[in-house]
Design an enzyme around this catalytic site. Structure first.
Site, mmCIF file in Angstrom:
data_model
loop_
_atom_site.group_PDB
_atom_site.id
_atom_site.type_symbol
_atom_site.label_atom_id
_atom_site.label_comp_id
_atom_site.label_asym_id
_atom_site.label_seq_id
_atom_site.Cartn_x
_atom_site.Cartn_y
_atom_site.Cartn_z
ATOM 1 N N HIS A 33 4.469 -10.012 3.482
ATOM 2 C CA HIS A 33 3.636 -10.988 4.190
ATOM 3 C C HIS A 33 2.850 -11.904 3.253
ATOM 4 C CE1 HIS A 33 -0.570 -9.303 3.939
ATOM 5 N NE2 HIS A 33 0.119 -8.239 3.554
ATOM 6 N N CYS A 60 -9.096 -8.039 2.066
ATOM 7 C CA CYS A 60 -8.906 -6.631 2.414
ATOM 8 C C CYS A 60 -10.211 -5.853 2.348
ATOM 9 C CB CYS A 60 -7.901 -5.979 1.466
ATOM 10 S SG CYS A 60 -6.307 -6.819 1.434
ATOM 11 N N THR A 82 0.835 -1.210 0.000
ATOM 12 C CA THR A 82 0.000 0.000 0.000
ATOM 13 C C THR A 82 0.865 1.254 0.000
ATOM 14 O OG1 THR A 82 -1.805 -1.153 1.124
ATOM 15 C CG2 THR A 82 -1.823 1.243 1.212
ATOM 16 N N ASN A 133 -5.249 -10.904 -7.214
ATOM 17 C CA ASN A 133 -5.297 -11.460 -5.864
ATOM 18 C C ASN A 133 -6.511 -12.348 -5.618
ATOM 19 O OD1 ASN A 133 -6.397 -8.684 -6.128
ATOM 20 N ND2 ASN A 133 -7.202 -9.078 -4.090
ATOM 21 N N GLN A 136 1.273 -10.348 -5.733
ATOM 22 C CA GLN A 136 1.026 -11.786 -5.831
ATOM 23 C C GLN A 136 2.068 -12.495 -6.694
ATOM 24 O OE1 GLN A 136 -1.134 -13.393 -4.039
ATOM 25 N NE2 GLN A 136 -2.202 -11.612 -3.201
ATOM 26 N N SER A 159 4.979 -6.827 -1.292
ATOM 27 C CA SER A 159 4.624 -6.934 0.123
ATOM 28 C C SER A 159 5.162 -8.244 0.678
ATOM 29 C CB SER A 159 3.101 -6.881 0.295
ATOM 30 O OG SER A 159 2.754 -6.716 1.650
ATOM 31 N N THR A 200 13.397 5.248 10.529
ATOM 32 C CA THR A 200 14.305 4.146 10.863
ATOM 33 C C THR A 200 13.771 2.846 10.277
ATOM 34 O OG1 THR A 200 14.914 5.252 12.923
ATOM 35 C CG2 THR A 200 15.415 2.898 12.743
#
Length: 686
Positions: free
Chosen positions: A213, A338, A73, A161, A191, A211, A249
């Site tokens: 995860h 989502c 995102t 997705n 994906q 992404s 950071t």
């Protein structure tokens, strides 16, 4: 929780054990700030640099930028901001910059929403235009040829997705090049990571977000590729990290874990091969075909990722499929995880022009790259178990196999509902106000239980019952004469109501259904037990009407439940009890223990459906014994609870707490003040 089979890999994945160890090592041992120049910081920087170098090699970044961030995102936001800042600068110089923001009609919602957001904030005043897809979910290249010359930015995805459909990126690139457009091109690669071979620097792609995860790294870490020479504006400024491209950071625990996953991909020794993944998908598909007759797959397997199956079953909603799979501890999803919590028709499948029953009833079954033989074998066994549970409940009309049912069944969709009056002894039923969208479901129930349909009636004149009549086939006499409401022209019973009026009635088992006028063009139906030739008000248990506020004095009593065909507020039914305060409706699992000790006569009522019980993996020891009253049968049982002299406390439970809350609220409205719901349902209590 370890006996669950997780098949929702497109939503998120478990963390690779070696990646979790790397994250723990960073947090416990190499916790330095990679921007620090002392030894502790330098040890952290080595991990950061190694992860980046691995990503650069694996993705073919070349001379492009590769920055770590919080996920896809943020990457999408950064790419869109970068592109539209460049557009605004060209507009300010009076240069042609394009007038369209083109995005694939099946894009993740994060893309068009980001385009709309930055288009508005930056004042670029471009027009958002969806690029259509064909029936296979592939982008319409002919439409792109028309749109590309006027495009300022084009956004597509590498793989979808919801369906796993792999985009024709070469075809899109060729179309963009042939158009001569200067449009910037973003490709959502979320994906694709680990599933498609990527060599980004060799492509026309300007921006590619990733992404972690989705491929066994933690949530909160991702990457953004930016082609060399493509416009770039940092989304976050402040500390100069990531070579000034993304301040803040670095999430070193996440980056270390992602680096381990990327290294495993590069070595090729950790995850199953593509051939193995294809084999796993085919085994799952075969299990679905065997367990769920009529199952339809919503995408072509040869055009999609091997880790995704999107399917629908005639007559069975996505919610019902979700419930039965969840009871068997098989975790799947309806559409994109989502999206909002309630299932709605899939905009992805709608864009592919699939029928509404397929887009509204779709289930996505997807697995991550860590899947193994044992998981697939157990999944296939549980799919068979779920199919048997649905057949036993008469949900799948492959053959009459289910035990017949008695009583009143409510079937609802989006604020409307119909009713089935069922009698097991005579194997007969009456259908009241059937919804067209539930034709397949009603047919499955009738055929699965081998019922004979005595009548299909409506509360308003002119309803078209012909499609249902055809679908029911030999179970209903479609040639019989009926009036404008579907009421049979010939009925053997005449009954006298409480007001002295004589009406026609249909006998179904020990009960009768009588018709009464409810105003011009409307009718109500009374269900109860007759006394000789009379149906007195006290014996009328239910009144079916088009409106819950219809008054039926003299012929009904305060204990008669009004069953509407419009249920916009999900109230299930109406009565004469006043609204009760809802502040004390909910009990959590710890409060439930104390409540049951203080109220030994309380009844725990499980409102899950029968097929969920049949599919349930054995409950944990110590679970409370519960009376089974499915939510679709609640109205019938509410009539009994409200007529009894004793008002024992009722505690409703379900899988997640949503249905039990509806049940408790319904009983409170009807006047049963000691009705409660288990917060979070059995999912949190287990």
């Amino acid at each position: 929780m370890n006996n669950e089979i997780y098949l929702d890999g497109n939503a998120t994945t478990c963390i690779l054990p070696a990646a979790a160890l790397a994250a723990a090592d960073i947090m416990g041992q190499r916790y330095g700030n990679p921007s620090s120049s002392h030894g502790t910081g330098l040890r952290a920087k080595v991990v950061l640099d190694q992860a980046r170098q691995c990503a650069v090699r694996l993705l073919g970044v070349g001379d492009g930028r590769l920055m770590f961030n919080s996920g896809a995102t943020e990457g999408i936001q950064t790419a869109v901001l970068s592109a539209l800042v460049a557009v605004r600068e060209r507009q300010a110089r009076g240069e042609a910059a394009g007038s369209l923001l083109v995005y694939g009609a099946t894009e993740h919602k994060a893309v068009p929403e980001a385009l709309a957001h930055w288009n508005r904030l930056l004042g670029t005043n471009l027009k958002l235009t969806a690029l259509p897809v064909d029936g296979d979910g592939l982008h319409d290249l002919a439409a792109l040829r028309v749109l590309a010359p006027d495009a300022a930015m084009i956004c597509t995805m590498a793989a979808n997705n919801e369906t796993g459909v792999v985009s024709d990126l070469d075809g899109i690139a060729d179309t963009i090049a042939a158009s001569g457009t200067s449009a910037l091109w973003m490709v959502d690669c979320v994906q694709a990571l680990g599933k498609l071979r990527l060599n980004l620097a060799a492509t026309r792609i300007d921006y590619a977000p990733f992404s972690g995860h989705k491929l066994h790294a933690p949530k909160g870490v991702g990457m953004l590729y930016v082609r060399a020479g493509a416009p770039f504006t940092p989304l976050i400024m402040g500390g100069g990290q990531e070579a000034g491209q993304r301040s803040g950071t670095e999430n070193m625990a996440g980056i270390a874990a992602l680096g381990v996953v990327l290294a495993a991909l590069e070595r090729g020794d950790t995850f199953p091969s593509h051939d193995q993944l294809h084999g796993y998908r085919e085994r799952l598909a075969d299990a679905l075909r065997a367990a769920l007759p009529g199952v339809v797959f919503n995408h072509a397997f040869d055009k999609s990722l091997p880790t995704t199956i999107n399917f629908a079953v005639p007559g069975v909603s996505s919610r019902e499929l979700m419930d039965v799979f969840d009871a068997a501890r098989v975790r799947v999803s309806a559409g994109s995880a989502c999206s909002a919590s309630k299932a709605a028709p899939s905009y992805v499948l709608d864009a592919m022009s699939l029928p509404l029953w397929r887009s509204a009833g779709a289930i996505r079954m997807s697995f991550g790259a860590m899947v193994d033989e044992a998981t697939i074998a157990t999944a296939c066994q549980r799919i068979a178990h779920c199919g048997a549970a649905l057949r036993a409940a008469g949900m799948i009309a492959d053959q009459p196999s289910a035990e017949p049912d008695d009583g009143l069944l409510q079937l609802g969709v989006e604020g409307e509902c119909g009713w089935l009056v069922l009698d097991a002894a005579s194997r007969s039923c009456i259908v009241i106000d059937p919804l067209p969208t539930l034709t397949a479901r009603i047919t499955a129930i009738v055929r699965g239980h081998n019922y004979r349909v005595l009548a299909i009636v409506a509360t308003t004149a002119g309803a078209d019952h012909a499609p249902l009549a055809r679908s029911l086939g030999a179970h209903y006499d479609a040639q019989a004469m009926t009036d404008a409401f579907g009421w049979p022209a010939i009925t053997a019973h005449r009954l006298t109501l409480g007001d002295g009026a004589e009406v026609n009635a249909i006998a179904i088992g020990s009960q009768v259904l009588a018709q009464v006028s409810a105003g011009e063009g409307a009718r109500a139906y009374l269900l109860g037990s007759k006394d000789g030739a009379s149906l007195v008000a006290a014996d009328v248990r239910f009144a079916f009407t088009a409106h819950a506020d219809l008054a039926l004095p003299v012929i009904t009593t305060a204990q008669t439940l009004l069953c509407p065909t419009r249920d916009a507020r999900n109230q299930l039914c109406a009565g004469h009890g006043g609204d009760q305060a809802a502040a004390d409706l909910q009990l959590d699992s710890s409060a439930l223990e104390a409540f049951l000790q203080a109220h030994p006569g309380a009844v725990v009522v499980d409102v899950r459906e029968p097929y969920e019980f049949a599919a349930t993996v054995p409950a944990p020891a110590g679970a409370h014994a519960a009376q089974s009253v499915p939510l679709s049968r609640l109205v019938e049982h509410a009539s009994v609870w409200l007529r009894g002299d004793s008002r024992a406390p009722l505690v409703f439970v379900c899988r997640s707490g949503n249905r039990s809350m509806k049940a408790a609220q319904c009983l409170r409205r009807l006047g049963h003040t000691s009705s409660y719901s288990l917060t979070g349902g059995l999912a949190l209590a287990a």
